[in-house]
Design an enzyme around this catalytic site. Structure first.
Site, PDB file in Angstrom:
ATOM      1  N   LYS A  71     109.830  20.405   3.506  1.00 27.09           N
ATOM      2  CA  LYS A  71     109.434  21.345   4.556  1.00 27.09           C
ATOM      3  C   LYS A  71     110.675  22.059   5.099  1.00 27.09           C
ATOM      4  O   LYS A  71     110.707  23.267   5.211  1.00 27.09           O
ATOM      5  CB  LYS A  71     108.714  20.564   5.655  1.00 27.09           C
ATOM      6  N   GLU A  85     118.227  13.254   1.214  1.00 30.51           N
ATOM      7  CA  GLU A  85     117.793  12.610  -0.033  1.00 30.51           C
ATOM      8  C   GLU A  85     117.295  13.644  -1.036  1.00 30.51           C
ATOM      9  O   GLU A  85     117.667  13.649  -2.212  1.00 30.51           O
ATOM     10  CB  GLU A  85     116.655  11.606   0.238  1.00 30.51           C
ATOM     11  N   GLY A 127     104.577  16.887   8.247  1.00 29.01           N
ATOM     12  CA  GLY A 127     104.905  16.357   6.919  1.00 29.01           C
ATOM     13  C   GLY A 127     103.868  15.374   6.401  1.00 29.01           C
ATOM     14  O   GLY A 127     103.365  15.498   5.271  1.00 29.01           O
ATOM     15  N   ARG A 128     103.495  14.405   7.234  1.00 28.62           N
ATOM     16  CA  ARG A 128     102.569  13.359   6.765  1.00 28.62           C
ATOM     17  C   ARG A 128     101.122  13.843   6.695  1.00 28.62           C
ATOM     18  O   ARG A 128     100.236  13.091   6.305  1.00 28.62           O
ATOM     19  CB  ARG A 128     102.702  12.110   7.639  1.00 28.62           C
ATOM     20  N   GLU A 130     103.958   6.317  11.676  1.00 27.76           N
ATOM     21  CA  GLU A 130     104.822   7.406  12.130  1.00 27.76           C
ATOM     22  C   GLU A 130     104.111   8.199  13.240  1.00 27.76           C
ATOM     23  O   GLU A 130     104.760   8.791  14.090  1.00 27.76           O
ATOM     24  CB  GLU A 130     105.149   8.322  10.940  1.00 27.76           C
ATOM     25  N   HIS A 134      95.093 -13.277  -4.609  1.00 31.77           N
ATOM     26  CA  HIS A 134      95.895 -14.341  -5.227  1.00 31.77           C
ATOM     27  C   HIS A 134      97.259 -14.432  -4.567  1.00 31.77           C
ATOM     28  O   HIS A 134      98.185 -15.017  -5.129  1.00 31.77           O
ATOM     29  CB  HIS A 134      96.036 -14.072  -6.726  1.00 31.77           C
ATOM     30  N   LYS A 158     117.519  10.773  10.184  1.00 35.27           N
ATOM     31  CA  LYS A 158     118.153  11.882   9.467  1.00 35.27           C
ATOM     32  C   LYS A 158     119.568  12.137  10.002  1.00 35.27           C
ATOM     33  O   LYS A 158     120.407  12.694   9.321  1.00 35.27           O
ATOM     34  CB  LYS A 158     117.295  13.143   9.582  1.00 35.27           C
TER      35      LYS A 158
HETATM   36  C1  G6Q Z   1     106.549  13.349   8.146  1.00 32.06           C
HETATM   37  C2  G6Q Z   1     107.941  13.161   8.488  1.00 32.06           C
HETATM   38  C3  G6Q Z   1     108.864  12.864   7.331  1.00 32.06           C
HETATM   39  C4  G6Q Z   1     109.178  14.080   6.462  1.00 32.06           C
HETATM   40  C5  G6Q Z   1     110.328  13.728   5.540  1.00 32.06           C
HETATM   41  C6  G6Q Z   1     110.689  14.856   4.613  1.00 32.06           C
HETATM   42  O1  G6Q Z   1     105.673  13.579   8.939  1.00 32.06           O
HETATM   43  O2  G6Q Z   1     108.397  14.201   9.276  1.00 32.06           O
HETATM   44  O3  G6Q Z   1     108.369  11.842   6.521  1.00 32.06           O
HETATM   45  O4  G6Q Z   1     108.061  14.464   5.740  1.00 32.06           O
HETATM   46  O5  G6Q Z   1     111.434  13.378   6.309  1.00 32.06           O
HETATM   47  O6  G6Q Z   1     111.016  16.015   5.302  1.00 32.06           O
HETATM   48  P1  G6Q Z   1     111.154  17.379   4.542  1.00 32.06           P
HETATM   49  O7  G6Q Z   1     109.848  17.733   3.957  1.00 32.06           O
HETATM   50  O8  G6Q Z   1     111.616  18.375   5.571  1.00 32.06           O
HETATM   51  O9  G6Q Z   1     112.180  17.171   3.466  1.00 32.06           O
END
Ligand code: G6Q
Length: 551
Positions: free
Chosen positions: A207, A213, A268-269, A353, A384, A512
């Site tokens: 986003k 990462e 994001g989620r 989250e 199990h 972050k």
């Molecule tokens: C989701 C969070 C988090 C985010 C990641 C990746 O709700 O904000 O999990 O999606 O940190 O972020 P980017 O999409 O900006 O790389």
């Protein structure tokens, strides 16, 4: 703006406290006393059956829970979300993942502007792109068809697509899908071992397009690609981006024409419905992807109409019942489907989250428990392993069992066994095994009297463990859309009642920031510069050990 109502100040909260204290009958006894219980506490809706009769509830308790929803003005909160108000107040954003799957195409306004034309435009762009890749019209730089898709993203830009591609694997095309999220090089290296550059499409999903990462993995993937195919221009054919940040995408070297947009009103989620879902569409095709959206949209409509009486609201209220009145700390989600093996992990992010918060919407610390620890694994594997704790441990853990009736594959025998286990576990958790029953069993086995006495206490199961069952008639993209949306709304409704903001994630933002000064220090030391930052004693010690060993 969402109202700021302290749930503990409501009349319903006080009643629920009393009702929890007074509860004498076990679920098993409640079933004995009322033959219509299974009918009363279940909902059949749009090809799914939600059974919540195996809970520590009766009519009075459900009424009190519904009163809690009413006093906390749950319906008002739902309405504000759908209206596009900036209910994510700490980030000053609307929360409109529901617009991404608004298959009715009804206007969805933010600041007086209808979002639907833009949403549809990106969906069309995704559909054109995925069709051209799937049908072999869009080829790699050397004229080969794409056999591999590698999605590079993390968190919300990873977990949804990973889960959904796995959940719908039975309906997938014959390309292979890989997901690289961890900054641990192992993740990328092990993936690159399985693919050929000329047959691979990379999707860089972020986003912000700044996440450490993802950017690190994307850069390394790009370098690897150029080592294999020594042609900068080939990048345009093999790399696409999904982002809200066009400038950063361009700076990375991806043509904006190969970028799929989404918007800051998509968390994001909650983003798998947007262009973040591109790997899902590539896997199952645009028509099935639209079915996924339709399934979620059907739940949105159900929630809009039924509000606090909807299935997600019942799920939310039951969660609150145990979380706040029985001190349950966790919630297990146990899908009886190998396809849903990543669903608990996905839900962990969606729920923890969103509702792992300790500040009320009024900006003062909460005085009650909020979001639970969500965990789980598919059945029957879990049986199990950790189910022992569910059956005989000391903790109260409400469970959601998930299954579908029609098998996806032909072999009915496997599926019958799977479903038999699905039913048996919720039954056993509720019924337990009394001393009398256990004793009878031991005697039937022909054990001597002293052996019966010795072993009996260990064979007793207290039971009275609550669970819901979500049972779909069949399995497909539509049902997955329903399932995810049920939980999304459940999470939102719980957040409304707990008076917290479910759509920000300052704890994740902190993550972050944290590594940056340490990484700077490591780089400085490698370059022989003096330390610029003072860390605590433990971090300093660990850091210097790492540096000594790395020399
Ligand atoms: C989701 C969070 C988090 C985010 C990641 C990746 O709700 O904000 O999990 O999606 O940190 O972020 P980017 O999409 O900006 O790389």
């Amino acid at each position: 703006m969402l109202k700021k109502i302290d749930p503990t100040k409501t009349n319903a909260w006080a009643s629920l406290h009393e009702l929890a204290g007074e509860q004498a009958q076990t679920i098993k006894e409640l079933f004995k006393a009322d033959r219509s219980r299974a009918k009363q506490f279940s909902v059949e809706w749009d090809g799914l059956f939600f059974d919540y009769s195996k809970h520590r509830i009766d009519e009075e308790i459900m009424d009190a829970l519904m009163d809690l929803a009413k006093e906390c003005e749950v319906n008002d909160g739902i309405e504000r979300m759908f209206k596009g108000e900036a209910i994510n107040e700490t980030e000053d954003r609307a929360v409109l993942h529901v617009a991404l799957r608004n298959r009715s195409n009804r206007k969805t306004l933010v600041g007086g502007v209808d979002l639907m034309p833009e949403v549809n435009e990106v969906l069309d762009q995704m559909a054109r792109f995925s069709t051209s890749v799937r049908e072999g019209d869009r080829l790699g730089a050397t004229g080969k068809r794409f056999k591999h898709v590698v999605n590079i993203g993390i968190g919300g830009s990873d977990l949804g697509p990973v889960m959904a591609v796995e959940a719908l694997k039975a309906f997938q095309c014959n390309m292979r899908f890989h997901f690289v999220s961890n900054v641990d090089e192992a993740h990328l290296v092990e993936t690159l071992k399985q693919i050929k550059a000329e047959e691979t499409l990379f999707i860089i999903a972020s986003k912000t397009f700044t996440t450490q990462e993802t950017m690190t993995n994307a850069q390394s993937a790009r370098e690897w690609f150029l080592q294999q195919i020594e042609d900068e221009e080939a990048i345009a054919k093999h790399f696409v981006a999904v982002s809200t940040n066009e400038a950063a995408v361009t700076a990375f070297g991806i043509d904006p024409g190969n970028m799929f947009r989404f918007w800051d009103w998509v968390g994001g989620r909650y983003s798998l419905w947007s262009a973040i879902g591109l790997p899902i569409m590539l896997a199952i095709g645009d028509q099935a992807f639209f079915k996924l959206l339709e399934g979620a949209h059907a739940v949105d409509e159900h929630v809009k109409v039924k509000g606090s009486q909807s299935i997600p609201s019942i799920m939310a209220l039951l969660g609150i019942w145990y979380n706040n009145f029985f001190e349950a700390e966790s919630h297990a989600v146990l899908p009886y489907s190998q396809y849903l093996s990543r669903f608990p992990a996905y839900l962990q992010q969606a729920d923890m989250e969103s509702n792992g918060k300790s500040m009320t919407r009024a900006g003062v610390p909460v005085r009650y428990s909020t979001g639970p620890i969500v965990w789980g694994e598919p059945g029957t594997n879990g049986q199990h392993a950790f189910y022992q704790l569910l059956h005989q441990g000391t903790k109260l853990i409400p469970v959601d069992f998930i299954a579908y009736i029609k098998p996806v594959h032909g072999n009915g025998d496997h599926h019958q066994k799977l479903l038999a286990n699905f039913l048996a576990q919720s039954q056993a958790l509720m019924q337990g095994k009394s001393v009398k029953e256990a004793e009878k069993e031991l005697r039937n086995e022909g054990l001597k009297e002293e052996e019966v006495v010795k072993i009996l206490p260990f064979k007793v199961f207290e039971g009275n463990n609550p669970s819901s069952s979500i049972l779909f008639d069949e399995w497909g993209a539509y049902q997955l859309g329903q399932l995810i949306a049920l939980y999304e709304h459940k999470i939102f409704i719980q957040g409304l009642i707990w008076n917290i903001y479910s759509f920000d994630q300052w704890g994740v933002e902190l993550g972050k920031q944290l590594a940056a000064p340490i990484l700077d220090e490591m780089t400085a030391k490698r370059n022989g510069s003096a330390s610029s930052v003072r860390f605590d004693g433990s971090t300093t010690e660990l850091l210097s050990r790492i540096q000594r060993k790395l020399k």
